[in-house]
Design a protein around this motif. Structure first.
Motif, short mmCIF file in Angstrom:
data_model
loop_
_atom_site.label_atom_id
_atom_site.label_comp_id
_atom_site.label_asym_id
_atom_site.label_seq_id
_atom_site.Cartn_x
_atom_site.Cartn_y
_atom_site.Cartn_z
N GLY A 53 0.78 -1.23 0.00
CA GLY A 53 0.00 0.00 0.00
C GLY A 53 0.81 1.28 0.00
O GLY A 53 1.96 1.32 0.45
N THR A 54 0.18 2.32 -0.53
CA THR A 54 0.70 3.70 -0.46
C THR A 54 -0.28 4.53 0.35
O THR A 54 -1.47 4.55 0.05
N ARG A 55 0.24 5.21 1.35
CA ARG A 55 -0.61 6.07 2.18
C ARG A 55 -0.57 7.48 1.61
O ARG A 55 0.49 8.12 1.61
N LEU A 56 -1.70 7.96 1.13
CA LEU A 56 -1.79 9.29 0.51
C LEU A 56 -2.46 10.26 1.48
O LEU A 56 -3.54 9.98 2.00
N GLN A 57 -1.81 11.40 1.68
CA GLN A 57 -2.38 12.47 2.48
C GLN A 57 -2.53 13.68 1.58
O GLN A 57 -1.54 14.13 0.98
N VAL A 58 -3.74 14.19 1.48
CA VAL A 58 -4.00 15.38 0.68
C VAL A 58 -4.40 16.51 1.62
O VAL A 58 -5.42 16.42 2.32
N PHE A 59 -3.59 17.56 1.62
CA PHE A 59 -3.85 18.69 2.52
C PHE A 59 -4.71 19.73 1.83
O PHE A 59 -4.47 20.08 0.67
N PRO A 60 -5.73 20.25 2.56
CA PRO A 60 -6.60 21.27 1.97
C PRO A 60 -5.86 22.58 1.74
O PRO A 60 -4.82 22.83 2.35
#
Lengths: 112, 114
Positions: free
Chosen positions: A105-112
Protein backbone atom coordinates in the motif's frame (compact mmCIF):
# COMPACT_ATOMS: atom_id res chain seq x y z
CA UNK A 1 3.86 -14.18 -0.30
CA UNK A 2 3.79 -10.55 -1.43
CA UNK A 3 3.20 -10.05 -5.12
CA UNK A 4 2.78 -6.30 -5.33
CA UNK A 5 5.02 -3.64 -3.93
CA UNK A 6 3.76 -0.09 -3.95
CA UNK A 7 5.95 2.95 -4.24
CA UNK A 8 6.12 5.34 -2.51
CA UNK A 9 5.06 4.05 0.89
CA UNK A 10 3.69 7.48 1.76
CA UNK A 11 2.84 10.58 -0.26
CA UNK A 12 1.76 14.05 0.88
CA UNK A 13 0.40 16.62 -1.55
CA UNK A 14 -1.79 19.73 -1.66
CA UNK A 15 -5.35 19.74 -2.93
CA UNK A 16 -5.45 20.22 -6.67
CA UNK A 17 -2.15 18.46 -7.30
CA UNK A 18 -1.86 15.11 -9.03
CA UNK A 19 -0.87 11.98 -7.10
CA UNK A 20 0.97 9.08 -8.72
CA UNK A 21 1.44 5.70 -7.09
CA UNK A 22 3.34 2.79 -8.55
CA UNK A 23 3.02 -0.94 -8.15
CA UNK A 24 5.47 -3.65 -9.15
CA UNK A 25 4.71 -7.35 -9.18
CA UNK A 26 6.64 -10.56 -9.74
CA UNK A 27 4.73 -13.14 -11.77
CA UNK A 28 2.66 -13.16 -14.95
CA UNK A 29 -0.85 -11.93 -14.36
CA UNK A 30 -4.25 -11.88 -15.98
CA UNK A 31 -5.60 -8.85 -14.15
CA UNK A 32 -4.46 -6.07 -11.83
CA UNK A 33 -6.76 -4.18 -9.52
CA UNK A 34 -6.46 -1.06 -7.41
CA UNK A 35 -8.26 -0.61 -4.09
CA UNK A 36 -8.66 2.24 -1.68
CA UNK A 37 -8.93 2.02 2.11
CA UNK A 38 -10.05 4.84 4.32
CA UNK A 39 -8.50 4.81 7.76
CA UNK A 40 -9.57 1.77 9.78
CA UNK A 41 -12.10 0.61 7.19
CA UNK A 42 -12.51 -2.11 4.60
CA UNK A 43 -11.16 -1.82 1.08
CA UNK A 44 -13.14 -0.44 -1.82
CA UNK A 45 -12.48 -1.46 -5.40
CA UNK A 46 -11.41 1.36 -7.73
CA UNK A 47 -10.48 -0.10 -11.07
CA UNK A 48 -9.47 -3.33 -12.81
CA UNK A 49 -7.11 -3.51 -15.76
CA UNK A 50 -6.56 -6.66 -17.79
CA UNK A 51 -3.17 -7.84 -18.97
CA UNK A 52 -3.99 -6.98 -22.60
CA UNK A 53 -4.87 -3.39 -21.71
CA UNK A 54 -2.32 -0.60 -21.38
CA UNK A 55 -4.40 2.19 -19.91
CA UNK A 56 -7.76 2.65 -18.29
CA UNK A 57 -9.66 5.68 -17.00
CA UNK A 58 -12.37 6.11 -14.41
CA UNK A 59 -13.32 9.67 -13.51
CA UNK A 60 -10.19 11.30 -12.05
CA UNK A 61 -8.34 7.99 -11.98
CA UNK A 62 -5.96 6.79 -14.65
CA UNK A 63 -4.29 3.40 -14.45
CA UNK A 64 -1.50 2.19 -16.69
CA UNK A 65 -0.09 -1.30 -16.99
CA UNK A 66 3.26 -2.33 -18.43
CA UNK A 67 3.43 -6.12 -18.43
CA UNK A 68 6.98 -6.12 -19.84
CA UNK A 69 8.15 -4.26 -16.73
CA UNK A 70 5.63 -5.94 -14.45
CA UNK A 71 4.45 -2.59 -13.17
CA UNK A 72 1.35 -0.42 -12.92
CA UNK A 73 0.69 3.14 -11.91
CA UNK A 74 -2.36 4.87 -10.48
CA UNK A 75 -2.75 8.57 -11.18
CA UNK A 76 -5.30 10.65 -9.29
CA UNK A 77 -5.75 14.01 -10.95
CA UNK A 78 -6.86 17.22 -9.22
CA UNK A 79 -6.73 15.56 -5.81
CA UNK A 80 -9.10 16.45 -3.01
CA UNK A 81 -8.81 16.15 0.76
CA UNK A 82 -11.35 13.32 0.54
CA UNK A 83 -8.82 11.29 -1.49
CA UNK A 84 -6.77 10.88 1.69
CA UNK A 85 -6.55 7.10 2.11
CA UNK A 86 -4.30 4.11 1.55
CA UNK A 87 -4.16 2.66 -1.94
CA UNK A 88 -3.36 -0.96 -2.72
CA UNK A 89 -2.69 -2.83 -5.90
CA UNK A 90 -3.73 -6.47 -6.15
CA UNK A 91 -2.84 -9.05 -8.75
CA UNK A 92 -3.91 -12.53 -9.56
CA UNK A 93 -1.48 -15.21 -10.62
CA UNK A 94 -1.93 -16.56 -14.12
CA UNK A 95 -1.64 -20.09 -12.71
CA UNK A 96 -4.16 -19.51 -9.92
CA UNK A 97 -6.83 -16.95 -10.59
CA UNK A 98 -8.92 -17.64 -7.50
CA UNK A 99 -6.80 -15.50 -5.22
CA UNK A 100 -5.70 -11.90 -5.22
CA UNK A 101 -2.34 -10.95 -3.81
CA UNK A 102 -2.18 -7.49 -2.31
CA UNK A 103 0.73 -5.14 -2.05
CA UNK A 104 1.71 -3.22 1.05
CA UNK A 105 0.00 0.00 0.00
CA UNK A 106 0.70 3.70 -0.46
CA UNK A 107 -0.61 6.07 2.18
CA UNK A 108 -1.79 9.29 0.51
CA UNK A 109 -2.38 12.47 2.48
CA UNK A 110 -4.00 15.38 0.68
CA UNK A 111 -3.85 18.69 2.52
CA UNK A 112 -6.60 21.27 1.97
CA UNK B 1 -25.38 -2.73 -3.41
CA UNK B 2 -23.27 -5.64 -2.31
CA UNK B 3 -23.01 -5.80 1.40
CA UNK B 4 -20.45 -7.67 3.44
CA UNK B 5 -20.94 -7.44 7.17
CA UNK B 6 -18.69 -8.54 10.00
CA UNK B 7 -19.99 -9.38 13.44
CA UNK B 8 -17.84 -6.92 15.41
CA UNK B 9 -15.83 -3.77 14.66
CA UNK B 10 -13.71 -4.10 17.79
CA UNK B 11 -13.00 -7.15 19.91
CA UNK B 12 -10.80 -7.69 22.94
CA UNK B 13 -9.99 -11.24 24.00
CA UNK B 14 -7.64 -12.90 26.42
CA UNK B 15 -4.79 -15.23 25.50
CA UNK B 16 -6.02 -18.79 25.15
CA UNK B 17 -9.65 -17.89 24.44
CA UNK B 18 -11.47 -19.34 21.45
CA UNK B 19 -12.50 -16.51 19.13
CA UNK B 20 -15.13 -16.53 16.39
CA UNK B 21 -15.23 -13.87 13.70
CA UNK B 22 -18.33 -13.96 11.55
CA UNK B 23 -18.80 -12.65 8.03
CA UNK B 24 -22.01 -12.51 5.99
CA UNK B 25 -22.48 -11.45 2.36
CA UNK B 26 -25.77 -10.86 0.58
CA UNK B 27 -24.80 -11.21 -3.10
CA UNK B 28 -24.80 -14.99 -3.49
CA UNK B 29 -21.06 -14.93 -4.19
CA UNK B 30 -19.22 -18.21 -4.55
CA UNK B 31 -15.90 -17.08 -3.09
CA UNK B 32 -15.24 -15.73 0.38
CA UNK B 33 -11.94 -14.72 1.93
CA UNK B 34 -10.36 -13.91 5.28
CA UNK B 35 -7.36 -11.59 5.43
CA UNK B 36 -5.39 -10.05 8.21
CA UNK B 37 -3.85 -6.64 7.83
CA UNK B 38 -0.80 -5.49 9.75
CA UNK B 39 1.21 -2.26 9.36
CA UNK B 40 3.91 -2.59 6.74
CA UNK B 41 2.73 -6.05 5.67
CA UNK B 42 -0.40 -5.20 3.72
CA UNK B 43 -3.18 -7.77 3.45
CA UNK B 44 -2.28 -11.42 3.88
CA UNK B 45 -4.67 -14.19 2.97
CA UNK B 46 -5.52 -16.59 5.80
CA UNK B 47 -8.14 -18.87 4.22
CA UNK B 48 -10.62 -18.75 1.40
CA UNK B 49 -13.64 -20.76 0.38
CA UNK B 50 -14.98 -21.32 -3.13
CA UNK B 51 -18.13 -23.22 -2.13
CA UNK B 52 -20.13 -24.35 0.87
CA UNK B 53 -18.06 -26.66 3.07
CA UNK B 54 -15.01 -26.11 0.86
CA UNK B 55 -11.94 -24.28 2.10
CA UNK B 56 -8.41 -23.62 0.98
CA UNK B 57 -5.42 -22.44 2.95
CA UNK B 58 -4.04 -19.06 2.14
CA UNK B 59 -0.57 -17.78 2.91
CA UNK B 60 -0.80 -17.72 6.73
CA UNK B 61 -3.32 -20.37 7.94
CA UNK B 62 -1.42 -21.42 11.06
CA UNK B 63 -3.40 -20.83 14.23
CA UNK B 64 -6.68 -20.35 12.34
CA UNK B 65 -9.52 -22.47 11.05
CA UNK B 66 -12.64 -21.61 9.08
CA UNK B 67 -16.17 -22.82 8.61
CA UNK B 68 -18.59 -22.34 5.74
CA UNK B 69 -21.86 -24.13 6.43
CA UNK B 70 -23.98 -21.75 4.36
CA UNK B 71 -23.11 -19.92 1.17
CA UNK B 72 -23.57 -16.47 2.68
CA UNK B 73 -21.60 -17.04 5.87
CA UNK B 74 -17.88 -17.59 6.41
CA UNK B 75 -16.45 -17.83 9.90
CA UNK B 76 -12.87 -17.47 11.05
CA UNK B 77 -11.93 -19.30 14.23
CA UNK B 78 -8.94 -18.72 16.44
CA UNK B 79 -8.77 -21.92 18.44
CA UNK B 80 -6.54 -20.48 21.16
CA UNK B 81 -5.91 -16.79 20.71
CA UNK B 82 -2.38 -15.50 21.10
CA UNK B 83 -1.02 -11.96 21.31
CA UNK B 84 0.57 -12.25 17.86
CA UNK B 85 -2.94 -12.59 16.44
CA UNK B 86 -3.73 -9.03 17.42
CA UNK B 87 -4.58 -7.51 14.07
CA UNK B 88 -7.23 -6.10 11.76
CA UNK B 89 -9.24 -8.91 10.16
CA UNK B 90 -10.98 -8.29 6.86
CA UNK B 91 -13.54 -10.49 5.19
CA UNK B 92 -14.28 -10.28 1.46
CA UNK B 93 -16.44 -11.97 -1.15
CA UNK B 94 -16.42 -12.19 -4.92
CA UNK B 95 -18.01 -14.12 -7.79
CA UNK B 96 -15.99 -16.97 -9.26
CA UNK B 97 -12.47 -16.37 -10.50
CA UNK B 98 -11.51 -13.62 -8.09
CA UNK B 99 -8.79 -12.24 -10.29
CA UNK B 100 -11.30 -11.31 -12.94
CA UNK B 101 -13.76 -9.76 -10.50
CA UNK B 102 -13.49 -7.25 -7.75
CA UNK B 103 -13.62 -8.31 -4.15
CA UNK B 104 -16.14 -6.73 -1.82
CA UNK B 105 -14.86 -6.10 1.67
CA UNK B 106 -16.48 -5.85 5.04
CA UNK B 107 -15.59 -3.01 7.41
CA UNK B 108 -13.07 -5.10 9.33
CA UNK B 109 -12.73 -6.36 12.89
CA UNK B 110 -9.91 -4.97 14.98
CA UNK B 111 -8.98 -7.77 17.35
CA UNK B 112 -6.80 -7.20 20.39
CA UNK B 113 -5.53 -10.23 22.31
CA UNK B 114 -4.21 -9.42 25.77
Amino acid sequence: SQQGEEDPQALSIQEGENATMNCSYKTSINNLQWYRQNSGRGLVHLILIRSNEREKHSGRLRVTLDTSKKSSSLLITASRAADTASYFCATDDRRNTDKLIFGTGTRLQVFP
Amino acid sequence: DVKVTQSSRYLVKRTGEKVFLECVQDMDHENMFWYRQDPGLGLRLIYFSYDVKMKEKGDIPEGYSVSREKKERFSLILESASTNQTSMYLCASSPQLAGRYEQYFGPGTRLTVT
